[in-house]
Enzyme design. Structure first.
Site, PDB file in Angstrom:
ATOM      1  N   ASP A  35      71.993  54.459  30.716  1.00 36.12           N
ATOM      2  CA  ASP A  35      72.865  54.071  29.603  1.00 36.12           C
ATOM      3  C   ASP A  35      72.910  52.567  29.359  1.00 36.12           C
ATOM      4  OD1 ASP A  35      73.482  56.794  29.414  1.00 36.12           O
ATOM      5  OD2 ASP A  35      75.136  56.586  30.834  1.00 36.12           O
TER       6      ASP A  35
ATOM      7  N   GLY B 186      71.089  51.021  27.173  1.00 29.74           N
ATOM      8  CA  GLY B 186      70.740  50.723  25.774  1.00 29.74           C
ATOM      9  C   GLY B 186      69.251  50.921  25.508  1.00 29.74           C
ATOM     10  N   LYS B 187      68.629  51.843  26.278  1.00 33.05           N
ATOM     11  CA  LYS B 187      67.186  52.085  26.113  1.00 33.05           C
ATOM     12  C   LYS B 187      66.848  52.586  24.716  1.00 33.05           C
ATOM     13  CE  LYS B 187      67.409  54.859  29.610  1.00 33.05           C
ATOM     14  NZ  LYS B 187      68.768  54.594  30.124  1.00 33.05           N
ATOM     15  N   GLY B 188      67.734  53.441  24.164  1.00 32.52           N
ATOM     16  CA  GLY B 188      67.490  53.974  22.821  1.00 32.52           C
ATOM     17  C   GLY B 188      67.405  52.850  21.802  1.00 32.52           C
TER      18      GLY B 188
ATOM     19  N   ALA C 267      69.245  62.977  29.440  1.00 37.73           N
ATOM     20  CA  ALA C 267      69.312  61.680  28.771  1.00 37.73           C
ATOM     21  C   ALA C 267      70.143  61.766  27.497  1.00 37.73           C
ATOM     22  CB  ALA C 267      67.896  61.223  28.419  1.00 37.73           C
ATOM     23  N   GLY C 268      70.709  60.637  27.119  1.00 36.01           N
ATOM     24  CA  GLY C 268      71.392  60.510  25.831  1.00 36.01           C
ATOM     25  C   GLY C 268      71.118  59.112  25.330  1.00 36.01           C
ATOM     26  N   HIS C 269      70.253  59.010  24.334  1.00 33.92           N
ATOM     27  CA  HIS C 269      69.827  57.695  23.834  1.00 33.92           C
ATOM     28  C   HIS C 269      70.330  57.510  22.412  1.00 33.92           C
ATOM     29  CE1 HIS C 269      66.234  57.580  26.881  1.00 33.92           C
ATOM     30  NE2 HIS C 269      67.420  57.719  27.451  1.00 33.92           N
TER      31      HIS C 269
ATOM     32  N   ARG D 262      55.920  75.057  42.792  1.00 36.16           N
ATOM     33  CA  ARG D 262      54.781  75.687  42.110  1.00 36.16           C
ATOM     34  C   ARG D 262      55.114  77.034  41.487  1.00 36.16           C
ATOM     35  NH1 ARG D 262      51.875  74.426  47.517  1.00 36.16           N
ATOM     36  NH2 ARG D 262      54.004  74.967  48.032  1.00 36.16           N
TER      37      ARG D 262
ATOM     38  N   GLN E 288      67.172  57.697  32.027  1.00 32.72           N
ATOM     39  CA  GLN E 288      67.955  57.365  33.236  1.00 32.72           C
ATOM     40  C   GLN E 288      67.711  55.901  33.651  1.00 32.72           C
ATOM     41  OE1 GLN E 288      66.069  60.719  33.523  1.00 32.72           O
ATOM     42  NE2 GLN E 288      67.800  61.251  32.296  1.00 32.72           N
TER      43      GLN E 288
ATOM     44  N   THR F  66      68.755  61.487  39.988  1.00 30.41           N
ATOM     45  CA  THR F  66      68.192  62.579  39.207  1.00 30.41           C
ATOM     46  C   THR F  66      66.929  63.059  39.920  1.00 30.41           C
ATOM     47  OG1 THR F  66      67.674  63.330  36.970  1.00 30.41           O
ATOM     48  CG2 THR F  66      66.831  61.140  37.597  1.00 30.41           C
TER      49      THR F  66
ATOM     50  N   THR G 251      76.874  59.871  26.558  1.00 35.14           N
ATOM     51  CA  THR G 251      76.275  60.352  25.311  1.00 35.14           C
ATOM     52  C   THR G 251      75.961  61.840  25.424  1.00 35.14           C
ATOM     53  OG1 THR G 251      75.258  58.173  25.167  1.00 35.14           O
ATOM     54  CG2 THR G 251      74.404  59.818  23.668  1.00 35.14           C
TER      55      THR G 251
ATOM     56  N   GLY H 276      79.952  63.320  27.534  1.00 31.75           N
ATOM     57  CA  GLY H 276      81.252  62.803  27.104  1.00 31.75           C
ATOM     58  C   GLY H 276      82.129  62.315  28.250  1.00 31.75           C
TER      59      GLY H 276
HETATM   60  P1  GDP Z   1      70.642  54.646  26.804  1.00 31.57           P
HETATM   61  O1  GDP Z   1      70.866  55.951  27.472  1.00 31.57           O
HETATM   62  O2  GDP Z   1      70.099  53.611  27.733  1.00 31.57           O
HETATM   63  O3  GDP Z   1      69.797  54.774  25.557  1.00 31.57           O
HETATM   64  O4  GDP Z   1      72.071  54.136  26.333  1.00 31.57           O
HETATM   65  P2  GDP Z   1      73.227  55.027  25.604  1.00 31.57           P
HETATM   66  O5  GDP Z   1      72.823  55.263  24.204  1.00 31.57           O
HETATM   67  O6  GDP Z   1      73.581  56.198  26.433  1.00 31.57           O
HETATM   68  O7  GDP Z   1      74.451  54.043  25.739  1.00 31.57           O
HETATM   69  C1  GDP Z   1      74.434  52.778  25.183  1.00 31.57           C
HETATM   70  C2  GDP Z   1      75.554  52.669  24.144  1.00 31.57           C
HETATM   71  O8  GDP Z   1      75.785  51.309  23.852  1.00 31.57           O
HETATM   72  C3  GDP Z   1      75.209  53.315  22.813  1.00 31.57           C
HETATM   73  O9  GDP Z   1      76.392  53.813  22.241  1.00 31.57           O
HETATM   74  C4  GDP Z   1      74.656  52.168  21.983  1.00 31.57           C
HETATM   75  O10 GDP Z   1      74.813  52.353  20.590  1.00 31.57           O
HETATM   76  C5  GDP Z   1      75.515  51.027  22.475  1.00 31.57           C
HETATM   77  N1  GDP Z   1      74.875  49.697  22.473  1.00 31.57           N
HETATM   78  C6  GDP Z   1      73.585  49.367  22.754  1.00 31.57           C
HETATM   79  N2  GDP Z   1      73.441  48.021  22.751  1.00 31.57           N
HETATM   80  C7  GDP Z   1      74.660  47.498  22.460  1.00 31.57           C
HETATM   81  C8  GDP Z   1      75.168  46.163  22.359  1.00 31.57           C
HETATM   82  O11 GDP Z   1      74.465  45.179  22.539  1.00 31.57           O
HETATM   83  N3  GDP Z   1      76.505  46.029  22.097  1.00 31.57           N
HETATM   84  C9  GDP Z   1      77.317  47.108  21.910  1.00 31.57           C
HETATM   85  N4  GDP Z   1      78.605  46.874  21.649  1.00 31.57           N
HETATM   86  N5  GDP Z   1      76.884  48.377  22.006  1.00 31.57           N
HETATM   87  C10 GDP Z   1      75.573  48.561  22.292  1.00 31.57           C
HETATM   88  P1  IMO Z   2      70.130  58.054  30.013  1.00 34.11           P
HETATM   89  O1  IMO Z   2      68.665  58.307  29.740  1.00 34.11           O
HETATM   90  C1  IMO Z   2      73.312  58.054  32.999  1.00 34.11           C
HETATM   91  C2  IMO Z   2      73.052  61.063  36.182  1.00 34.11           C
HETATM   92  C3  IMO Z   2      74.099  62.159  36.213  1.00 34.11           C
HETATM   93  C4  IMO Z   2      74.172  62.397  37.716  1.00 34.11           C
HETATM   94  C5  IMO Z   2      72.728  62.250  38.162  1.00 34.11           C
HETATM   95  C6  IMO Z   2      71.973  63.561  38.285  1.00 34.11           C
HETATM   96  O2  IMO Z   2      71.004  58.325  28.862  1.00 34.11           O
HETATM   97  O3  IMO Z   2      70.311  56.708  30.633  1.00 34.11           O
HETATM   98  P2  IMO Z   2      70.965  65.259  36.503  1.00 34.11           P
HETATM   99  O4  IMO Z   2      71.610  66.018  35.394  1.00 34.11           O
HETATM  100  O5  IMO Z   2      69.880  64.333  36.044  1.00 34.11           O
HETATM  101  O6  IMO Z   2      70.517  66.131  37.625  1.00 34.11           O
HETATM  102  O7  IMO Z   2      72.149  64.341  37.110  1.00 34.11           O
HETATM  103  O8  IMO Z   2      72.102  61.438  37.164  1.00 34.11           O
HETATM  104  N1  IMO Z   2      72.321  60.942  34.894  1.00 34.11           N
HETATM  105  C7  IMO Z   2      72.522  59.938  34.012  1.00 34.11           C
HETATM  106  N2  IMO Z   2      73.401  58.914  34.023  1.00 34.11           N
HETATM  107  N3  IMO Z   2      72.415  58.146  31.998  1.00 34.11           N
HETATM  108  C8  IMO Z   2      71.502  59.139  31.988  1.00 34.11           C
HETATM  109  O9  IMO Z   2      70.491  59.194  31.100  1.00 34.11           O
HETATM  110  C9  IMO Z   2      71.560  60.131  32.998  1.00 34.11           C
HETATM  111  N4  IMO Z   2      70.843  61.248  33.284  1.00 34.11           N
HETATM  112  C10 IMO Z   2      71.316  61.725  34.447  1.00 34.11           C
HETATM  113  O10 IMO Z   2      75.316  61.715  35.683  1.00 34.11           O
HETATM  114  O11 IMO Z   2      74.903  61.358  38.323  1.00 34.11           O
HETATM  115 MG    MG Z   3      72.370  57.347  27.753  1.00 32.46          MG
END
Ligand code: GDP
Ligand code: IMO
Ligand code: MG
Length: 417
Positions: free
Chosen positions: A13, A15-17, A39-41, A136, A218, A233, A293, A296
């Site tokens: 999380d 900010g990879k997305g 994942a949630g991007h 396997r 992740q 993970t 993402t 929740g």
């Molecule tokens: P990811 O899993 O690495 O793609 O990150 P997520 O999307 O799960 O969480 C990042 C959150 O921060 C998202 O809601 C983005 O829209 C938000 N975000 C990303 N970069 C910034 C930033 O520079 N500032 C703020 N305020 N929000 C950001």
């Molecule tokens: P993005 O790509 C943050 C965490 C889960 C748990 C552990 C194992 O959005 O960064 P799993 O369901 O993979 O077996 O859970 O990994 N986890 C994440 N935490 N961002 C993610 O993805 C995650 N994907 C899994 O919360 O601790």
């Molecule tokens: Mg995420």
């Protein structure tokens, strides 16, 4: 030709997305190499928010997207996401592992059985699907799209999984061999035309001088080997995951962008030395919208930790860092950075491989001045002097250029240095 990977340097999380979308403008192909819909991007463009769990974030830029062999794919989720985004050019590797309904049930059952020793997974069947790959007995994309093979594979797997769920975990299974085949064969036929040898397609593209962007899911400390095992993970989010997750020679990566949030968050269980609680944690969580993402869940929040980041630089071979969410810290009086750990009276400056040491690491903090960010700044020079000091301190400590500073969720709220 440039091959770039975007990789999480913390616990996900970061900010990879957002950065994948930013970099995708220059890319010909955007490729996911591991993970699944855990994942949630998030991508925000002109006030419109897109959330991806499975599709590469390059979809927003209209780029051809690929799902590599190292991914676990839930066909139900794929269908939903394709319907949401509409037009997408998508290629899926035949070796991709399919998440079947029993994987979701097993994930939930195993977490429930562990009680307070649970991992806090996303409940999406990720661990059980990767476990079947290693054992396997997984069902691959090449099986899903061939009705006869699918029927055979389901008839072999279903009775075993049903026995485990019912006899070991005492769960009533609410799907049958027939209902699973009926649903998944239709999905398979829907996705059949997307079959692509992703290893071949990505290699060819690179040989033809095209730009390929790899999107990690992740983060480094959720890596199955190098993270905070067992609170990790089941895949390899680190940059090395690209080679086995896509099927590429190890000299193929030019740019390795580590995503670093200006503070630290973590979802799920596991140690977190610089974690905050109370009012300050709530304040940062609300300012940063730190809620999962995918699930929740409120994210745990803490100060930036240079010890884990030094290790992330090394494990991934980072060439660049994208420093995100700096704006979230705006308005705080002071900001702390964890520069070292004290473990049993000794000082360390990297992530210790023994989890019990990580769990008892006491952060040594450096105090920095607070700053203000409006989100309207267009260049590094326009940033508050104290914000620049924060960025420059991190850069100096990690020895990697902070090439991007992100000061808001929108595509345009990105400063390139
Ligand atoms: P990811 O899993 O690495 O793609 O990150 P997520 O999307 O799960 O969480 C990042 C959150 O921060 C998202 O809601 C983005 O829209 C938000 N975000 C990303 N970069 C910034 C930033 O520079 N500032 C703020 N305020 N929000 C950001
Ligand atoms: P993005 O790509 C943050 C965490 C889960 C748990 C552990 C194992 O959005 O960064 P799993 O369901 O993979 O077996 O859970 O990994 N986890 C994440 N935490 N961002 C993610 O993805 C995650 N994907 C899994 O919360 O601790
Ligand atoms: Mg995420």
């Amino acid at each position: 030709m440039t091959s770039t990977v975007v990789v999480g340097a913390q616990f996900g999380d970061e900010g990879k997305g957002k950065i994948t979308d930013f970099e995708a403008e220059k890319a010909d192909l955007v490729v996911r190499y591991q993970g699944g819909n855990n994942a949630g991007h998030t991508v925000v463009v002109d006030g419109k928010t897109f959330k991806f769990h499975l599709l590469p974030s390059g979809a927003v830029q209209g780029k051809r997207c690929l799902i590599g062999a190292g991914v676990v794919l839930d066909p139900r989720v794929l269908k939903e996401e394709i319907e949401k985004i509409g037009e997408i050019e998508l290629g899926i590797d035949p070796r991709v592992q399919i998440i079947m309904p029993w994987h979701n049930s097993l994930d939930g059952a195993s977490e429930a059985r562990k009680g307070d020793k649970k991992i806090g997974t996303t409940g999406r069947g990720i661990g059980p699907a990767y476990a079947d790959r290693a054992s396997r007995c997984g069902i691959r994309f090449s099986d899903l799209i061939d009705e006869e093979k699918l029927k055979k594979r389901i008839s072999e797997e279903f009775p075993i999984k049903k026995d485990i769920l019912e006899k070991v975990y005492g769960i009533t299974v609410d799907f049958s061999e027939e209902s699973v085949f009926k649903e998944y064969s239709v999905l398979g036929q829907e996705f059949k035309s997307m079959l692509s040898d992703v290893s071949l397609e990505a290699s060819k593209a690179l040989n033809d001088g095209k730009n390929v962007l790899f999107e990690g899911a992740q983060g480094t400390f959720l890596d199955n080997d190098f993270g905070t095992y067992p609170f990790v993970t089941s895949s390899h989010p680190i940059a090395g995951g690209v080679f086995t997750g896509v099927g590429l020679g190890i000299r193929k990566l030019d740019k390795i962008i580590g995503l670093v949030k200006a503070y630290t968050t973590r979802v799920g269980e596991g140690p977190f030395p610089s974690e905050l609680d109370g009012e300050l944690a709530n304040q940062i969580r609300e300012a940063g919208g730190e809620y999962g993402t995918t699930t929740g869940r409120p994210r745990r929040v803490g100060w930036l930790d240079l010890c884990i980041l030094r290790t992330a630089v090394r494990l991934n071979g980072l060439t660049d860092i994208a420093f995100t969410k700096l704006d979230v810290l705006s308005g705080l009086d002071k900001i702390l950075i964890c520069t070292d750990y004290e473990i049993d009276g000794e000082k360390f400056n990297e992530f210790p491989h023994a989890l019990e040491n990580f769990a008892k690491a006491k952060p040594v903090y450096k105090e920095m001045s607070g700053f203000k960010i409006s989100g309207k700044e267009k260049s590094f020079e326009e940033l508050d002097e104290k914000a620049r000091e924060y960025v420059e301190f991190v850069e100096k400590e990690l020895g990697v250029k902070l090439s991007f500073v992100s000061i808001g969720p929108g595509r345009k709220e990105t400063i390139q240095r």
